[in-house]
Write a protein that holds these residues in place. Structure first.
Motif, PDB file in Angstrom:
ATOM      1  N   PRO A  99       0.804  -1.238   0.000  1.00 60.46           N
ATOM      2  CA  PRO A  99       0.000   0.000   0.000  1.00 60.46           C
ATOM      3  C   PRO A  99       0.827   1.273   0.000  1.00 60.46           C
ATOM      4  O   PRO A  99       0.332   2.333  -0.407  1.00 60.46           O
TER       5      PRO A  99
ATOM      6  N   MET B  11       1.767   1.752  -3.953  1.00 59.55           N
ATOM      7  CA  MET B  11       0.748   1.770  -5.007  1.00 59.55           C
ATOM      8  C   MET B  11      -0.227   2.924  -4.780  1.00 59.55           C
ATOM      9  O   MET B  11      -0.362   3.450  -3.670  1.00 59.55           O
ATOM     10  N   SER B  12      -0.938   3.277  -5.844  1.00 60.48           N
ATOM     11  CA  SER B  12      -2.004   4.273  -5.727  1.00 60.48           C
ATOM     12  C   SER B  12      -3.224   3.657  -5.050  1.00 60.48           C
ATOM     13  O   SER B  12      -3.315   2.434  -4.898  1.00 60.48           O
ATOM     14  N   GLU B  13      -4.167   4.499  -4.641  1.00 59.08           N
ATOM     15  CA  GLU B  13      -5.352   4.012  -3.923  1.00 59.08           C
ATOM     16  C   GLU B  13      -6.196   3.086  -4.782  1.00 59.08           C
ATOM     17  O   GLU B  13      -6.833   2.163  -4.264  1.00 59.08           O
ATOM     18  N   TYR B  14      -6.211   3.309  -6.092  1.00 61.06           N
ATOM     19  CA  TYR B  14      -7.000   2.437  -6.969  1.00 61.06           C
ATOM     20  C   TYR B  14      -6.482   1.004  -6.902  1.00 61.06           C
ATOM     21  O   TYR B  14      -7.263   0.061  -6.726  1.00 61.06           O
ATOM     22  N   TYR B  15      -5.170   0.834  -7.032  1.00 60.83           N
ATOM     23  CA  TYR B  15      -4.608  -0.517  -7.003  1.00 60.83           C
ATOM     24  C   TYR B  15      -4.665  -1.121  -5.608  1.00 60.83           C
ATOM     25  O   TYR B  15      -4.770  -2.342  -5.465  1.00 60.83           O
ATOM     26  N   VAL B  16      -4.618  -0.292  -4.574  1.00 61.65           N
ATOM     27  CA  VAL B  16      -4.811  -0.798  -3.214  1.00 61.65           C
ATOM     28  C   VAL B  16      -6.216  -1.369  -3.070  1.00 61.65           C
ATOM     29  O   VAL B  16      -6.422  -2.440  -2.488  1.00 61.65           O
TER      30      VAL B  16
ATOM     31  N   ASP C   6     -10.259   4.855   4.981  1.00 64.86           N
ATOM     32  CA  ASP C   6      -9.535   4.941   3.710  1.00 64.86           C
ATOM     33  C   ASP C   6      -9.172   3.546   3.211  1.00 64.86           C
ATOM     34  O   ASP C   6      -9.246   2.558   3.945  1.00 64.86           O
ATOM     35  N   ASP C   7      -8.767   3.486   1.963  1.00 69.47           N
ATOM     36  CA  ASP C   7      -8.497   2.196   1.320  1.00 69.47           C
ATOM     37  C   ASP C   7      -7.313   1.469   1.955  1.00 69.47           C
ATOM     38  O   ASP C   7      -7.317   0.235   2.055  1.00 69.47           O
ATOM     39  N   ARG C   8      -6.307   2.200   2.390  1.00 66.98           N
ATOM     40  CA  ARG C   8      -5.118   1.544   2.935  1.00 66.98           C
ATOM     41  C   ARG C   8      -5.395   0.878   4.284  1.00 66.98           C
ATOM     42  O   ARG C   8      -4.959  -0.239   4.529  1.00 66.98           O
TER      43      ARG C   8
END
Length: 380
Positions: free
Chosen positions: A36, A39-44, A167-169
């Motif tokens: 994480p 990578m960007s949030e999309y790929y996370v 958040d995504d992470r």
């Protein structure tokens, strides 16, 4: 070439084969933890889908890969876990008790399905679980007090002991934690007498009964444990998708789970993870190709002066945009895997690993399929 010499019985039941194996898995763990940050949030977010699908794959792998029971109704268990978790959160129950209650309800549903299915095998069991899935989908549509029907049910981001995972992470690490726990628990369970009984039932119910295995009890345990893992995955699925609707948990999703374990490799926890990577990442790859192929072909046509290349790229892009193409690609890949590599992605990896570990003495006949016997021939 490296040979492993066993000097104690404890080596047969340890989680890792040796220190080298443990080192490789430790390195993999460090890479997954650091991803994480790189990578960007999309790929996370896409990687988080891999973790959730891997949980679903472990659930179905226990039933199909280790116990030999085919199920086409696991999307229903996923939906029960997701709706139960969302319902309890909506009524003010904290996150951890809500997940526990959702898992318990899904486990009870697995036992309810498993008991009538004890005398069924093969296609008959698949039809029974398919009927259960259709019934549960109808319940999702009609029981508006719990599921809100077709209006849908919003699900907020998880808050655990006052700590928000908004958040995504942070949600990535939450899903990773539950995936590692599920892998550890399932791996230990498979090394126990329960797991060995499941494998015995898969190989031959008659032989298992002759060795004293209570087939009915162990099949029920397999259904219950499989449903419990799917309920946990449903709770995480609800937060990831953020809005539940009955048309999500269809028979197509159950077939997608079955595709996951077959393509990944039946009878292997590694196969569940490999299959999850395939199932979770194929749709975004198709979406990327859908947009990039026409543009790249148009640029090539302008640079080379061949107009047909641009037209071909546009045709390919339009084809990939048609409804049902994704399902068709899944089906084509499933057929090719069954014909060309029945052991799945993990089976192919094992062959590659054995090739390099035994080079130059590798023989093709190492993995040659032996003769298979019909059930009636085994009884002679």
């Amino acid at each position: 070439m490296r040979f492993l010499f066993k000097t104690s019985y404890a080596q047969d039941i340890q989680i890792f084969r040796d220190r080298v194996d443990a080192s490789w898995y430790g390195l993999l763990g460090l890479v997954v933890i650091a991803l994480p940050l790189l990578m960007s949030e999309y790929y996370v977010g896409e990687t988080t889908w891999v973790f959730i699908y891997a949980l679903c794959g472990i659930s179905l792998m226990v039933l199909v890969g280790y116990t030999g029971l085919v199920s086409l109704g696991h999307a229903a268990f996923l939906g029960i876990g997701a709706y139960a978790h969302a319902f309890f959160l909506e009524h003010g129950i904290p996150w951890i008790p809500s997940v526990i209650l959702a898992v318990l309800i899904t486990t009870a549903s697995g036992i309810i399905v498993g008991l009538p299915a004890l005398r069924m095998t093969g296609i008959y069991l698949a039809i029974a679980t398919l009927a259960f899935s259709v019934i549960i989908q109808e319940v999702f549509s009609r029981w508006e007090y719990v599921t809100h029907g077709f209006a849908g049910m919003p699900v907020d981001k998880p808050v655990i002991l006052g700590i928000p995972f908004s958040d995504d992470r942070s949600f990535y690490y939450l899903c990773l934690f539950f995936l590692v726990m599920a892998l550890w628990l399932t791996r230990n369970l498979l090394r126990s007498p329960t797991g060995r009984a499941w494998v015995a039932i898969r190989d031959s119910e008659i032989a298992a009964q002759s060795m004293g295995v209570n087939v009915a009890i162990y099949k029920s345990i397999a259904f219950a444990y499989s449903a419990a893992l799917m309920g946990l995955a449903g709770a995480l699925f609800a937060h990831k998708i953020a809005y539940l609707a009955p048309d999500i948990f269809t028979i197509l999703l159950s077939i997608q789970f079955l595709l996951l374990v077959i393509v990944g490799g039946l009878g292997s926890l590694h196969g569940a993870v490999f299959g999850a990577i395939f199932v979770a990442l194929l749709p975004p790859i198709i979406a990327i190709l859908r947009d990039s192929i026409p543009a790249s072909m148009a640029d090539a046509a302008q640079s080379t002066g061949i107009a047909a290349m641009g037209a071909l790229g546009e045709a390919v892009g339009n084809f990939l945009k048609k409804p049902g193409v994704e399902a068709g690609i899944f089906g084509l890949i499933l057929v090719l895997v069954i014909l060309l590599e029945p052991l799945g992605m993990y089976g192919r990896w094992v062959k590659i690993r054995v090739f390099f570990s035994t080079f130059p003495m590798y023989k093709r006949a190492t993995f040659k399929r032996q003769r298979t016997y019909m059930r009636s021939e085994r009884l002679r």
